[in-house]
Design an enzyme around this catalytic site. Structure first.
Site, mmCIF file in Angstrom:
data_model
loop_
_atom_site.group_PDB
_atom_site.id
_atom_site.type_symbol
_atom_site.label_atom_id
_atom_site.label_comp_id
_atom_site.label_asym_id
_atom_site.label_seq_id
_atom_site.Cartn_x
_atom_site.Cartn_y
_atom_site.Cartn_z
ATOM 1 N N ARG A 70 -4.139 5.660 8.670
ATOM 2 C CA ARG A 70 -2.813 5.558 7.740
ATOM 3 C C ARG A 70 -2.056 6.638 6.850
ATOM 4 O O ARG A 70 -1.471 6.085 6.154
ATOM 5 C CB ARG A 70 -3.541 3.761 6.416
ATOM 6 C CG ARG A 70 -3.651 2.817 7.265
ATOM 7 C CD ARG A 70 -3.665 1.576 6.022
ATOM 8 N NE ARG A 70 -2.247 1.117 5.766
ATOM 9 C CZ ARG A 70 -2.009 0.291 4.755
ATOM 10 N NH1 ARG A 70 -3.479 -0.344 4.617
ATOM 11 N NH2 ARG A 70 -0.877 -0.312 4.822
ATOM 12 N N HIS A 113 -8.802 -4.985 -0.926
ATOM 13 C CA HIS A 113 -8.196 -4.848 -1.663
ATOM 14 C C HIS A 113 -8.124 -5.212 -3.069
ATOM 15 O O HIS A 113 -7.906 -6.584 -2.468
ATOM 16 C CB HIS A 113 -6.679 -4.751 -1.582
ATOM 17 C CG HIS A 113 -6.626 -2.922 -0.704
ATOM 18 N ND1 HIS A 113 -5.917 -3.070 0.723
ATOM 19 C CD2 HIS A 113 -6.152 -2.620 -0.480
ATOM 20 C CE1 HIS A 113 -6.192 -1.981 1.222
ATOM 21 N NE2 HIS A 113 -5.869 -0.842 0.672
ATOM 22 N N CYS A 140 0.940 -9.044 0.543
ATOM 23 C CA CYS A 140 0.924 -6.988 0.655
ATOM 24 C C CYS A 140 1.645 -7.139 2.672
ATOM 25 O O CYS A 140 1.732 -5.208 1.897
ATOM 26 C CB CYS A 140 -0.882 -6.580 1.146
ATOM 27 S SG CYS A 140 -1.486 -7.644 2.311
ATOM 28 N N ALA A 163 -5.517 -8.313 10.313
ATOM 29 C CA ALA A 163 -4.933 -6.910 10.662
ATOM 30 C C ALA A 163 -5.955 -6.766 8.661
ATOM 31 O O ALA A 163 -5.686 -5.657 8.400
ATOM 32 C CB ALA A 163 -3.400 -6.603 10.592
ATOM 33 N N ARG A 220 -11.358 1.152 -1.445
ATOM 34 C CA ARG A 220 -10.718 2.050 -0.962
ATOM 35 C C ARG A 220 -10.366 3.011 -1.675
ATOM 36 O O ARG A 220 -10.578 3.977 -2.452
ATOM 37 C CB ARG A 220 -8.917 1.335 -0.113
ATOM 38 C CG ARG A 220 -9.220 0.352 0.214
ATOM 39 C CD ARG A 220 -9.455 0.912 1.494
ATOM 40 N NE ARG A 220 -9.838 0.513 2.835
ATOM 41 C CZ ARG A 220 -8.905 -0.312 3.499
ATOM 42 N NH1 ARG A 220 -7.711 0.742 3.509
ATOM 43 N NH2 ARG A 220 -9.051 -0.896 5.046
ATOM 44 N N ASN A 266 1.119 -1.447 0.108
ATOM 45 C CA ASN A 266 0.068 -0.010 -0.085
ATOM 46 C C ASN A 266 0.921 1.210 -0.115
ATOM 47 O O ASN A 266 0.295 2.709 0.108
ATOM 48 C CB ASN A 266 -1.175 0.458 1.099
ATOM 49 C CG ASN A 266 -2.149 -1.261 1.190
ATOM 50 O OD1 ASN A 266 -1.917 -1.613 1.890
ATOM 51 N ND2 ASN A 266 -2.604 -1.368 -0.386
HETATM 52 N N1 ARG Z 1 -5.169 -3.188 8.274
HETATM 53 C C1 ARG Z 1 -4.728 -2.590 6.486
HETATM 54 C C2 ARG Z 1 -5.758 -1.750 5.995
HETATM 55 O O1 ARG Z 1 -7.050 -2.684 6.391
HETATM 56 C C3 ARG Z 1 -4.405 -4.180 5.765
HETATM 57 C C4 ARG Z 1 -3.851 -3.867 4.354
HETATM 58 C C5 ARG Z 1 -3.616 -5.433 3.469
HETATM 59 N N2 ARG Z 1 -3.362 -4.895 2.235
HETATM 60 C C6 ARG Z 1 -3.736 -5.423 0.432
HETATM 61 N N3 ARG Z 1 -2.578 -4.295 0.241
HETATM 62 N N4 ARG Z 1 -4.638 -5.846 0.981
HETATM 63 O O2 ARG Z 1 -5.066 -0.831 5.053
#
Ligand code: ARG
Length: 270
Positions: free
Chosen positions: A90, A168, A264, A258, A139, A71
């Site tokens: 974030r 994602h 990721c 998480a 997102r 990310n």
């Molecule tokens: N806790 C993080 C979030 O919600 C997890 C990110 C996972 N990243 C991904 N590229 N799948 O942003």
């Protein structure tokens, strides 16, 4: 190791679940074990380093999701398109990742303000087709898709994500070597499923069932014929073996709390 493959990772020194921005995090506040997370991350790093070079960005206190470097942004050639996180929790990561990209001589591109874009979490380059698969719906904003397509002169294939657990694109879709695609169709709307079917011939589609999807099987790191993932069923291993992939499982259970897994925790730089 000297290699043409190169990834960015971030040690989980400050990893924890301290806020909720996806369904996986619910019920997991303060439920992660740091020692276990560090062991799992180190084992993943060792596996990646057997086939690729790994660079590290320094973890920061108070930014528990920073180990999810997918990310940080999207790397295309010498460009680093910096993420603009949807959630305030974030957003402070952005400047630390920007510094790393600048110090490592990338041309840093920032999305116009108010356009959420979560980097390689929602943008996956398909080397076989030379296209960028991008996700939206949770997102990343679809406006970023058109913006990036023009800016990077790349064909973007936009996929609408409809299941909050797969927030994602890299949680439910993974382009693999030789034109294969590993994915969980139910995470997408009808037209996205149709687009995938149009672009990827049936014999190249490796469809994952819900139990594997929930174990983050699609959040896989693919280096040549190697596929590194947290966990795969016997059936999925058989399908991958049939497609001539070598599967290595590396338990990522702490990070699953998480909402993330193997892929990721890495950002492909090259
Ligand atoms: N806790 C993080 C979030 O919600 C997890 C990110 C996972 N990243 C991904 N590229 N799948 O942003």
């Amino acid at each position: 190791m000297q290699s043409s493959h190169h990834y960015l990772m971030c040690a989980p020194n400050y990893f924890e679940v301290s806020y909720i921005i996806n369904p996986w995090m619910e019920g997991n506040i303060n439920q992660t074990c740091l020692e276990k997370a560090c062991d799992q991350w180190q084992r993943l790093r060792d596996l990646v380093e057997q086939r690729a070079e790994v660079s590290l960005v320094i973890p920061q206190p108070g930014l528990p999701d920073m180990p999810f470097t997918a990310n940080a942004g999207l790397i295309v050639r010498n460009h680093a398109v910096l993420s603009r996180f949807r959630h305030a929790e974030r957003q402070k990561e952005e400047e630390f990742f920007a510094d790393w990209f600048i110090n490592n001589h990338y041309d840093v591109i920032r999305m116009p303000s108010k356009i959420p874009f979560e980097g390689a979490g929602d943008a996956l380059f398909d080397a076989h087709r030379q296209v960028l698969w991008m996700g939206y719906g949770n997102r990343t904003s679809p406006v970023s898709h058109t913006y990036l397509s023009e800016l990077l002169d790349l064909q973007v294939l936009s996929l609408c994500l409809t299941d909050a657990r797969f927030f994602h694109l890299d949680t439910c879709f993974c382009p693999l070597s030789n034109g294969y695609v590993l994915y969980y169709p139910q995470a997408f709307d009808e037209s996205a499923q149709q687009l995938i079917a149009e672009q990827v011939p049936e014999e190249k589609r490796i469809v994952v069932a819900e139990p594997d999807a929930l174990n983050f099987a699609c959040n896989a790191i693919n280096i040549g014929s190697l596929v590194i993932l947290s966990q795969a069923s016997a059936e999925l291993k058989r399908q991958l073996a049939e497609a001539e992939f070598e599967v290595v499982e590396s338990d990522m259970s702490e990070f699953r709390k998480a909402g993330g897994s193997a892929k990721c925790l890495t950002l492909q730089l090259q």
